[in-house]
Design a protein around this motif. Structure first.
Motif, PDB file in Angstrom:
ATOM      1  N   ILE A 146      42.612  28.525  33.031  1.00  0.00           N
ATOM      2  CA  ILE A 146      43.983  29.165  32.073  1.00  0.00           C
ATOM      3  C   ILE A 146      42.706  29.924  31.282  1.00  0.00           C
ATOM      4  CG2 ILE A 146      46.392  28.180  32.886  1.00  0.00           C
ATOM      5  CD1 ILE A 146      46.175  27.566  30.258  1.00  0.00           C
ATOM      6  N   GLY A 198      44.020  33.769  29.250  1.00  0.00           N
ATOM      7  CA  GLY A 198      45.399  33.463  28.339  1.00  0.00           C
ATOM      8  C   GLY A 198      46.603  32.863  28.483  1.00  0.00           C
ATOM      9  N   THR A 235      49.016  32.507  34.741  1.00  0.00           N
ATOM     10  CA  THR A 235      50.241  31.242  35.297  1.00  0.00           C
ATOM     11  C   THR A 235      50.722  31.210  34.408  1.00  0.00           C
ATOM     12  OG1 THR A 235      47.270  31.438  35.232  1.00  0.00           O
ATOM     13  CG2 THR A 235      48.546  29.470  35.433  1.00  0.00           C
ATOM     14  N   GLN A 280      53.622  32.995  36.612  1.00  0.00           N
ATOM     15  CA  GLN A 280      53.591  32.519  37.825  1.00  0.00           C
ATOM     16  C   GLN A 280      54.769  31.028  38.442  1.00  0.00           C
ATOM     17  OE1 GLN A 280      52.588  35.206  40.540  1.00  0.00           O
ATOM     18  NE2 GLN A 280      52.404  35.966  38.915  1.00  0.00           N
ATOM     19  N   LEU A 304      39.996  27.502  29.544  1.00  0.00           N
ATOM     20  CA  LEU A 304      38.491  28.226  29.433  1.00  0.00           C
ATOM     21  C   LEU A 304      38.126  28.218  27.543  1.00  0.00           C
ATOM     22  CD1 LEU A 304      38.377  30.434  32.500  1.00  0.00           C
ATOM     23  CD2 LEU A 304      37.688  27.562  31.729  1.00  0.00           C
ATOM     24  N   ALA A 362      33.890  36.266  29.594  1.00  0.00           N
ATOM     25  CA  ALA A 362      35.253  35.485  30.488  1.00  0.00           C
ATOM     26  C   ALA A 362      36.557  35.576  29.494  1.00  0.00           C
ATOM     27  CB  ALA A 362      34.801  34.903  31.041  1.00  0.00           C
ATOM     28  N   LEU A 387      41.994  41.836  26.817  1.00  0.00           N
ATOM     29  CA  LEU A 387      41.530  42.618  26.886  1.00  0.00           C
ATOM     30  C   LEU A 387      41.542  43.843  25.102  1.00  0.00           C
ATOM     31  CD1 LEU A 387      43.948  43.033  29.471  1.00  0.00           C
ATOM     32  CD2 LEU A 387      41.274  42.837  29.690  1.00  0.00           C
ATOM     33  N   GLN A 400      47.704  46.502  30.287  1.00  0.00           N
ATOM     34  CA  GLN A 400      48.618  45.824  30.403  1.00  0.00           C
ATOM     35  C   GLN A 400      49.181  46.241  28.745  1.00  0.00           C
ATOM     36  OE1 GLN A 400      50.247  43.860  31.675  1.00  0.00           O
ATOM     37  NE2 GLN A 400      48.607  43.270  33.180  1.00  0.00           N
ATOM     38  N   LEU A 417      50.489  42.016  25.339  1.00  0.00           N
ATOM     39  CA  LEU A 417      49.219  41.071  26.525  1.00  0.00           C
ATOM     40  C   LEU A 417      48.694  41.194  26.323  1.00  0.00           C
ATOM     41  CD1 LEU A 417      51.887  41.354  30.132  1.00  0.00           C
ATOM     42  CD2 LEU A 417      51.681  39.036  28.796  1.00  0.00           C
ATOM     43  N   GLY A 466      45.505  38.032  27.760  1.00  0.00           N
ATOM     44  CA  GLY A 466      45.152  38.423  28.802  1.00  0.00           C
ATOM     45  C   GLY A 466      43.868  37.843  28.737  1.00  0.00           C
ATOM     46  N   THR A 467      42.695  37.410  29.067  1.00  0.00           N
ATOM     47  CA  THR A 467      41.581  37.682  29.108  1.00  0.00           C
ATOM     48  C   THR A 467      40.794  38.328  30.168  1.00  0.00           C
ATOM     49  OG1 THR A 467      40.991  36.085  30.672  1.00  0.00           O
ATOM     50  CG2 THR A 467      41.971  35.063  28.552  1.00  0.00           C
ATOM     51  N   VAL A 516      43.641  38.452  39.079  1.00  0.00           N
ATOM     52  CA  VAL A 516      44.991  38.945  39.320  1.00  0.00           C
ATOM     53  C   VAL A 516      44.971  40.662  39.049  1.00  0.00           C
ATOM     54  CG1 VAL A 516      45.558  36.876  38.373  1.00  0.00           C
ATOM     55  CG2 VAL A 516      45.900  38.630  37.058  1.00  0.00           C
ATOM     56  N   GLY A 561      45.501  43.789  40.455  1.00  0.00           N
ATOM     57  CA  GLY A 561      46.115  44.450  41.365  1.00  0.00           C
ATOM     58  C   GLY A 561      45.532  46.045  42.637  1.00  0.00           C
ATOM     59  N   VAL A 574      35.312  29.736  41.632  1.00  0.00           N
ATOM     60  CA  VAL A 574      33.987  30.048  40.809  1.00  0.00           C
ATOM     61  C   VAL A 574      35.053  30.438  39.895  1.00  0.00           C
ATOM     62  CG1 VAL A 574      33.088  30.610  42.541  1.00  0.00           C
ATOM     63  CG2 VAL A 574      34.448  32.291  41.688  1.00  0.00           C
ATOM     64  N   LEU A 575      34.253  30.511  38.891  1.00  0.00           N
ATOM     65  CA  LEU A 575      34.319  30.505  37.491  1.00  0.00           C
ATOM     66  C   LEU A 575      33.976  31.457  37.317  1.00  0.00           C
ATOM     67  CD1 LEU A 575      35.643  29.198  34.860  1.00  0.00           C
ATOM     68  CD2 LEU A 575      33.449  27.979  34.365  1.00  0.00           C
ATOM     69  N   ILE A 576      34.734  32.651  36.777  1.00  0.00           N
ATOM     70  CA  ILE A 576      33.817  33.853  36.126  1.00  0.00           C
ATOM     71  C   ILE A 576      33.193  33.531  34.704  1.00  0.00           C
ATOM     72  CG2 ILE A 576      34.434  36.249  34.314  1.00  0.00           C
ATOM     73  CD1 ILE A 576      36.016  37.000  37.436  1.00  0.00           C
TER      74      ILE A 576
HETATM   75  C1  LIG Z   1      55.150  38.004  34.894  1.00  0.00           C
HETATM   76  C2  LIG Z   1      53.340  39.032  34.971  1.00  0.00           C
HETATM   77  C3  LIG Z   1      53.461  39.274  36.148  1.00  0.00           C
HETATM   78  C4  LIG Z   1      52.328  39.027  36.028  1.00  0.00           C
HETATM   79  N1  LIG Z   1      51.274  40.091  37.191  1.00  0.00           N
HETATM   80  C5  LIG Z   1      50.483  40.617  37.445  1.00  0.00           C
HETATM   81  C6  LIG Z   1      50.055  40.678  38.364  1.00  0.00           C
HETATM   82  O1  LIG Z   1      50.250  40.833  39.603  1.00  0.00           O
HETATM   83  N2  LIG Z   1      48.783  41.928  39.106  1.00  0.00           N
HETATM   84  C7  LIG Z   1      48.224  41.899  37.160  1.00  0.00           C
HETATM   85  O2  LIG Z   1      47.102  42.324  37.398  1.00  0.00           O
HETATM   86  N3  LIG Z   1      48.691  41.336  36.582  1.00  0.00           N
HETATM   87  C8  LIG Z   1      49.512  40.602  36.432  1.00  0.00           C
HETATM   88  N4  LIG Z   1      50.176  40.408  34.508  1.00  0.00           N
HETATM   89  C9  LIG Z   1      49.196  40.557  34.263  1.00  0.00           C
HETATM   90  C10 LIG Z   1      48.293  39.891  33.567  1.00  0.00           C
HETATM   91  O3  LIG Z   1      49.125  38.567  31.845  1.00  0.00           O
HETATM   92  C11 LIG Z   1      47.176  40.612  33.119  1.00  0.00           C
HETATM   93  O4  LIG Z   1      46.440  40.662  34.578  1.00  0.00           O
HETATM   94  C12 LIG Z   1      46.375  38.782  32.423  1.00  0.00           C
HETATM   95  O5  LIG Z   1      45.572  39.627  31.557  1.00  0.00           O
HETATM   96  C13 LIG Z   1      45.727  37.871  32.711  1.00  0.00           C
HETATM   97  O6  LIG Z   1      44.832  37.742  32.296  1.00  0.00           O
HETATM   98  P1  LIG Z   1      45.143  35.708  31.092  1.00  0.00           P
HETATM   99  O7  LIG Z   1      43.419  35.402  30.832  1.00  0.00           O
HETATM  100  O8  LIG Z   1      46.459  35.929  30.714  1.00  0.00           O
HETATM  101  O9  LIG Z   1      45.633  35.525  32.629  1.00  0.00           O
HETATM  102  P2  LIG Z   1      45.222  33.171  33.524  1.00  0.00           P
HETATM  103  O10 LIG Z   1      46.999  33.069  33.691  1.00  0.00           O
HETATM  104  O11 LIG Z   1      44.471  32.638  32.838  1.00  0.00           O
HETATM  105  O12 LIG Z   1      44.328  33.790  35.087  1.00  0.00           O
HETATM  106  C14 LIG Z   1      45.069  34.356  35.387  1.00  0.00           C
HETATM  107  C15 LIG Z   1      44.115  33.930  36.710  1.00  0.00           C
HETATM  108  O13 LIG Z   1      43.062  34.053  36.888  1.00  0.00           O
HETATM  109  C16 LIG Z   1      42.187  32.624  36.738  1.00  0.00           C
HETATM  110  N5  LIG Z   1      40.826  32.608  35.816  1.00  0.00           N
HETATM  111  C17 LIG Z   1      41.584  32.821  34.327  1.00  0.00           C
HETATM  112  N6  LIG Z   1      40.001  33.295  34.186  1.00  0.00           N
HETATM  113  C18 LIG Z   1      39.256  32.894  35.363  1.00  0.00           C
HETATM  114  C19 LIG Z   1      37.876  33.128  34.856  1.00  0.00           C
HETATM  115  N7  LIG Z   1      37.116  32.673  33.744  1.00  0.00           N
HETATM  116  N8  LIG Z   1      37.577  32.040  36.152  1.00  0.00           N
HETATM  117  C20 LIG Z   1      37.784  32.378  37.399  1.00  0.00           C
HETATM  118  N9  LIG Z   1      39.562  32.421  37.292  1.00  0.00           N
HETATM  119  C21 LIG Z   1      39.913  32.661  35.763  1.00  0.00           C
HETATM  120  C22 LIG Z   1      43.588  31.863  36.200  1.00  0.00           C
HETATM  121  O14 LIG Z   1      43.132  30.353  37.633  1.00  0.00           O
HETATM  122  C23 LIG Z   1      44.191  32.733  37.337  1.00  0.00           C
HETATM  123  O15 LIG Z   1      44.756  32.224  38.589  1.00  0.00           O
HETATM  124  C24 LIG Z   1      51.375  39.555  34.740  1.00  0.00           C
HETATM  125  C25 LIG Z   1      52.162  39.293  33.739  1.00  0.00           C
HETATM  126  C26 LIG Z   1      53.251  38.625  33.530  1.00  0.00           C
HETATM  127  C27 LIG Z   1      53.878  38.327  32.099  1.00  0.00           C
END
Ligand SMILES: Cc1cc2nc3c(=O)[nH]c(=O)nc-3n(C[C@H](O)[C@H](O)[C@H](O)COP(=O)(O)OP(=O)(O)OC[C@H]3O[C@@H](n4cnc5c(N)ncnc54)[C@H](O)[C@@H]3O)c2cc1C
Length: 284
Positions: free
Chosen positions: A30, A32, A36, A39, A50, A69, A73, A98, A102, A106-107, A114, A116, A159-161
């Motif tokens: 994870i 941010g 995760t 979902q 991380l 990584a 944002l 976002q 968020l 979000g990172t 993720v 799209g 893999v880990l970005i």
């Molecule tokens: C209800 C909800 C639904 C969302 N749906 C979408 C969507 O469908 N599409 C979209 O673009 N955004 C979606 N978002 C926005 C999402 O929160 C943002 O894209 C956010 O920037 C994700 O970053 P995070 O670091 O919080 O993600 P995390 O939840 O920390 O990680 C997202 C995914 O990336 C993996 N991951 C994280 N860091 C790394 C890394 N360094 N290397 C490899 N894997 C890693 C995690 O295992 C997980 O599978 C959604 C947000 C919410 C609240």
């Protein structure tokens, strides 16, 4: 809710992080955690946070900017170099990714995993001279466009970005980002990015990308090839686009039909190319 999570780990290096995730099919990284947690996968048993893995950095040099990584944002937008590099292209794209709250969570890594079909950040990074680094646990460097092409396969191998490196554009380069959404601040339905370096009055480098018009954000290699080295006119730009647009397969949804997406791709790309061309010629 992540009801089945029994183990929380906070590794301090990337080798340990990769080993942990690869040791358990129900473990995830994870960044941010925004995606995760939302979902709420009931199978998930272990989360590997991380935040302490040494990936929260933005390093500027004469060559460009390295962004770790786990940088958020919003931190990219606020950074004096990353936020202004290439006419502020990354900041603009991150701003469309976002809402403000968020973006604080979000990172970079989580967003790219993720992303799209219309992801603005992926679309912007496709037109910049950028590389991505990822660990399996050996660290590999790949052009960002290859990462986009093979992203699904890389995700499967868990893999880990670790970081993204954006090279500093030379003088007389310009980048633009055009977008259409339900409102001016909303996520893009379709977005387009263009990058042009002008040399001796002609586009010596031209990179184009569109989001929201195919399964993933796409580079327009054939159009780039037709326009490179040519004095651009609106007619030349319009006639060079169909060869690449014909390769895209937009999927319609409640936010825009396939026909609407294709039409917007054409309009936004024309605007983006023209904007970058005019700015580049002025020496922006
Ligand atoms: C209800 C909800 C639904 C969302 N749906 C979408 C969507 O469908 N599409 C979209 O673009 N955004 C979606 N978002 C926005 C999402 O929160 C943002 O894209 C956010 O920037 C994700 O970053 P995070 O670091 O919080 O993600 P995390 O939840 O920390 O990680 C997202 C995914 O990336 C993996 N991951 C994280 N860091 C790394 C890394 N360094 N290397 C490899 N894997 C890693 C995690 O295992 C997980 O599978 C959604 C947000 C919410 C609240």
């Amino acid at each position: 809710m992540l009801r089945n999570v029994k183990v929380y780990k906070r590794p301090t290096d990337i080798e340990e992080a990769v080993a942990l995730v690869q040791s358990n099919p129900n473990a995830v990284y994870i960044g941010g955690g925004a995606w995760t947690v939302a979902q709420g996968d009931p199978q998930l048993e272990m989360v590997v946070d991380l935040q302490a893995a040494g990936l929260n950095f933005i390093d500027s040099s004469v060559d460009g900017v390295r962004i770790g990584a786990t940088v958020t944002l919003q931190a990219i937008i606020d950074h004096p170099d990353a936020g202004t590099l290439a006419d502020g292209l990354l900041a603009r794209a991150a701003g469309y990714t976002q809402s403000r709250n968020l973006r604080e969570q979000g990172t970079l890594g989580g967003t790219l995993i993720v992303a799209g079909p219309a992801d603005p950040l992926t679309t912007a990074l496709l037109v910049l001279d950028s590389d991505i680094r990822y660990a399996d646990p050996v660290v590999h460097t790949a052009p960002f466009a290859s990462f986009v092409a093979y992203r699904d396969r890389l995700i499967k191998t868990r893999v880990l970005i670790t970081e993204v490196h954006v090279k500093r554009p030379p003088a007389r380069s310009a980048a633009t980002f055009e977008v259409v959404g339900r409102s001016p601040k909303d996520k893009p339905i379709v977005c387009a990015a263009a990058y042009i370096t002008v040399d001796e009055g002609l586009p010596a480098v031209i990179r184009l990308a569109v989001g929201g018009a195919d399964a993933k954000p796409a580079r327009l290699y054939k159009t780039e090839h037709l326009l490179k080295g040519q004095f651009l006119t609106r007619e030349k730009v319009a006639s060079a686009l169909p060869v690449s647009l014909a390769e895209l397969n937009p999927v319609g949804d409640f936010r825009g039909s396939a026909e609407y997406r294709m039409e917007m791709a054409k309009v936004l790309l024309q605007r983006a190319i023209w904007g970058a061309w005019e700015k580049g010629r002025r020496g922006a």
